[in-house]
Design an enzyme around this catalytic site. Sequence first.
Site, PDB file in Angstrom:
ATOM      1  N   LYS A 199       1.193  -1.887   0.392  1.00  0.00           N
ATOM      2  CA  LYS A 199      -0.542   0.074  -0.133  1.00  0.00           C
ATOM      3  C   LYS A 199       0.406   1.185  -0.093  1.00  0.00           C
ATOM      4  O   LYS A 199       1.627   1.316   0.590  1.00  0.00           O
ATOM      5  CB  LYS A 199      -0.913  -0.174   0.948  1.00  0.00           C
ATOM      6  CG  LYS A 199      -1.523   1.551   1.307  1.00  0.00           C
ATOM      7  CD  LYS A 199      -2.797   1.205   2.265  1.00  0.00           C
ATOM      8  CE  LYS A 199      -3.297   2.642   2.568  1.00  0.00           C
ATOM      9  NZ  LYS A 199      -4.359   2.451   3.434  1.00  0.00           N
ATOM     10  N   ARG A 209     -10.236  10.044   1.878  1.00  0.00           N
ATOM     11  CA  ARG A 209      -9.740  11.337   3.312  1.00  0.00           C
ATOM     12  C   ARG A 209     -11.433  11.992   3.255  1.00  0.00           C
ATOM     13  O   ARG A 209     -12.176  12.436   4.709  1.00  0.00           O
ATOM     14  CB  ARG A 209      -9.135  11.165   3.325  1.00  0.00           C
ATOM     15  CG  ARG A 209      -7.622  10.020   3.551  1.00  0.00           C
ATOM     16  CD  ARG A 209      -6.318  10.173   3.899  1.00  0.00           C
ATOM     17  NE  ARG A 209      -5.654   9.422   3.225  1.00  0.00           N
ATOM     18  CZ  ARG A 209      -3.880   9.410   3.409  1.00  0.00           C
ATOM     19  NH1 ARG A 209      -3.247  10.179   3.101  1.00  0.00           N
ATOM     20  NH2 ARG A 209      -3.290   8.246   2.586  1.00  0.00           N
ATOM     21  N   LYS A 229       0.999   9.811   5.220  1.00  0.00           N
ATOM     22  CA  LYS A 229       1.689   8.361   6.170  1.00  0.00           C
ATOM     23  C   LYS A 229       3.401   8.536   5.298  1.00  0.00           C
ATOM     24  O   LYS A 229       2.656   6.349   5.285  1.00  0.00           O
ATOM     25  CB  LYS A 229       0.060   7.872   6.029  1.00  0.00           C
ATOM     26  CG  LYS A 229      -1.042   8.434   6.703  1.00  0.00           C
ATOM     27  CD  LYS A 229      -2.159   7.006   5.873  1.00  0.00           C
ATOM     28  CE  LYS A 229      -3.207   8.128   6.822  1.00  0.00           C
ATOM     29  NZ  LYS A 229      -4.919   6.607   6.746  1.00  0.00           N
ATOM     30  N   GLU A 245       7.722  -6.806   1.153  1.00  0.00           N
ATOM     31  CA  GLU A 245       5.907  -7.260   2.113  1.00  0.00           C
ATOM     32  C   GLU A 245       5.100  -8.016   1.602  1.00  0.00           C
ATOM     33  O   GLU A 245       4.889  -9.296   2.422  1.00  0.00           O
ATOM     34  CB  GLU A 245       5.478  -5.727   1.800  1.00  0.00           C
ATOM     35  CG  GLU A 245       5.948  -4.384   1.900  1.00  0.00           C
ATOM     36  CD  GLU A 245       5.654  -4.519   3.627  1.00  0.00           C
ATOM     37  OE1 GLU A 245       5.188  -4.984   4.273  1.00  0.00           O
ATOM     38  OE2 GLU A 245       6.040  -3.145   3.990  1.00  0.00           O
ATOM     39  N   LYS A 260      -2.147  -1.590  -3.830  1.00  0.00           N
ATOM     40  CA  LYS A 260      -3.062  -0.610  -3.871  1.00  0.00           C
ATOM     41  C   LYS A 260      -2.069   0.796  -3.908  1.00  0.00           C
ATOM     42  O   LYS A 260      -1.285   0.716  -3.146  1.00  0.00           O
ATOM     43  CB  LYS A 260      -3.628  -0.132  -2.402  1.00  0.00           C
ATOM     44  CG  LYS A 260      -4.641   0.669  -2.087  1.00  0.00           C
ATOM     45  CD  LYS A 260      -5.300   0.831  -0.693  1.00  0.00           C
ATOM     46  CE  LYS A 260      -5.925   2.052  -0.735  1.00  0.00           C
ATOM     47  NZ  LYS A 260      -6.217   2.364   0.948  1.00  0.00           N
ATOM     48  N   SER A 286     -10.259   5.740  -4.866  1.00  0.00           N
ATOM     49  CA  SER A 286     -11.373   6.711  -5.222  1.00  0.00           C
ATOM     50  C   SER A 286     -10.322   7.836  -6.053  1.00  0.00           C
ATOM     51  O   SER A 286     -11.234   8.232  -6.833  1.00  0.00           O
ATOM     52  CB  SER A 286     -11.077   7.701  -3.452  1.00  0.00           C
ATOM     53  OG  SER A 286     -10.314   8.018  -3.089  1.00  0.00           O
ATOM     54  N   TYR A 325     -14.858   1.082  -6.647  1.00  0.00           N
ATOM     55  CA  TYR A 325     -16.122   2.037  -7.128  1.00  0.00           C
ATOM     56  C   TYR A 325     -17.498   1.489  -8.157  1.00  0.00           C
ATOM     57  O   TYR A 325     -17.995   1.962  -8.037  1.00  0.00           O
ATOM     58  CB  TYR A 325     -15.854   3.402  -6.618  1.00  0.00           C
ATOM     59  CG  TYR A 325     -14.682   3.458  -5.609  1.00  0.00           C
ATOM     60  CD1 TYR A 325     -15.453   2.774  -3.815  1.00  0.00           C
ATOM     61  CD2 TYR A 325     -13.691   3.662  -5.132  1.00  0.00           C
ATOM     62  CE1 TYR A 325     -14.815   3.475  -2.761  1.00  0.00           C
ATOM     63  CE2 TYR A 325     -12.607   3.320  -4.069  1.00  0.00           C
ATOM     64  CZ  TYR A 325     -13.247   3.594  -3.383  1.00  0.00           C
ATOM     65  OH  TYR A 325     -12.696   4.068  -1.497  1.00  0.00           O
TER      66      TYR A 325
HETATM   67  C1  PBG Z   1      -7.172   3.816   5.875  1.00  0.00           C
HETATM   68  C2  PBG Z   1      -7.865   3.332   3.960  1.00  0.00           C
HETATM   69  C3  PBG Z   1      -7.150   4.089   3.031  1.00  0.00           C
HETATM   70  C4  PBG Z   1      -7.700   3.758   2.003  1.00  0.00           C
HETATM   71  C5  PBG Z   1      -8.282   2.184   2.273  1.00  0.00           C
HETATM   72  N1  PBG Z   1      -8.237   2.381   3.507  1.00  0.00           N
HETATM   73  C6  PBG Z   1      -6.747   5.972   3.286  1.00  0.00           C
HETATM   74  C7  PBG Z   1      -5.942   5.979   3.777  1.00  0.00           C
HETATM   75  O1  PBG Z   1      -4.954   4.977   3.635  1.00  0.00           O
HETATM   76  O2  PBG Z   1      -5.124   6.573   4.266  1.00  0.00           O
HETATM   77  C8  PBG Z   1      -7.763   4.204   0.221  1.00  0.00           C
HETATM   78  C9  PBG Z   1      -9.395   4.246  -0.114  1.00  0.00           C
HETATM   79  C10 PBG Z   1      -9.399   4.621  -1.649  1.00  0.00           C
HETATM   80  O3  PBG Z   1      -9.003   5.745  -1.962  1.00  0.00           O
HETATM   81  O4  PBG Z   1     -10.000   5.074  -1.932  1.00  0.00           O
HETATM   82  N2  PBG Z   1      -6.599   2.992   6.046  1.00  0.00           N
END
Ligand code: PBG
Length: 335
Positions: A199, A209, A229, A245, A260, A286, A325
Amino acid sequence: MPLDLPNRPRRNRQSAAIRDAVRETSLHAGQLIYPLFLHTDDADTPLDALPGQTRWGVKGLVEHLRHCHDDLGLDKFVLFPKIESNLKSRTGDEAFNPDGLIPRAIRQIKKSLPGVCVITDVALDPYNRDGHDGLVTDAGTIDNDATVEVLCKQALCHADAGADIVAPSDMMDGRVGAIRAALDGQSHTNVSIMAYTAKYASAFYGPFRGALDSAPKTAGNDRKIPSDKSTYQMDPANVREALRETSLDEAEGADIVMVKPAGPYLDVVRAVREHTTLPVAAYQVSGEYLMLKAAAQSGWLDERATVMESLLGIRRAGADMILTYFAPEVASWLA
Ligand code: PBG
């Protein structure tokens, strides 16, 4: 005179019948996982910043899933909660409240639609008033091992409520193994782990968010909170690290590994695919959704054609399943 060509690849493209026979990649509804947002309100609120997506009340969510399942053939859903600000804390305890929003939603879904596969997100960002996936120390760092303890409680809470798959998206070290042990310790040996293995610290999560009010809370905080993050999510520049990982999550007992975002990371999907025998998931996040949606709404792109192509590309790169989505639209196009 025709050119003297023994090979004319166009012969295999000359009719729909031949194209069907030589097609290398397929996409069907069973490969799709549909992410959904929910909140405590009874109302179902369309999200202005994520057109086409809704923050559902539990009742509306169950009805929507019934439609997706019965009419469109979707059967895998991942749930993301918006938690009221008065329930957020520094320690994120609401994440393992057995009467919290997610356990309540799981129980309702399982009661009404026993055949669907319920996947939950394991991470603290919706519950943590600092807006991080892990606990933020006084010094402003993310406390890996203390976070893993809370994640185990959260995963158990979801499993107790009936979740089929827990999906740790937090990127703490060692959480897959710790969650596996916690689940097995409570006889949840049939609950699977879909690990967010690679991720990335991506700007494409911005709209998500906003939908959950879960971004890092730097302003007005009494402590110094990291604004991004990047001390736990991966550097977008790296691919070998994704394989590291993957090896770790595999050794720790992950059932499915995930990359992701998806579209900008197809090389990572391919590399992970070749590195493991585990099923690989990819998450069209998203921001990827919004790019296609916005261009389609402006009349600049053909939505159906570009969405299908984007998903086929993710499959071709090596993903067995895709979180998107667009799942309901795609399922209806495929039907
Ligand atoms: C949170 C999480 C996130 C997403 C899925 N789980 C956001 C992040 O890590 O800040 C993002 C999904 C998306 O943007 O569609 N742990």
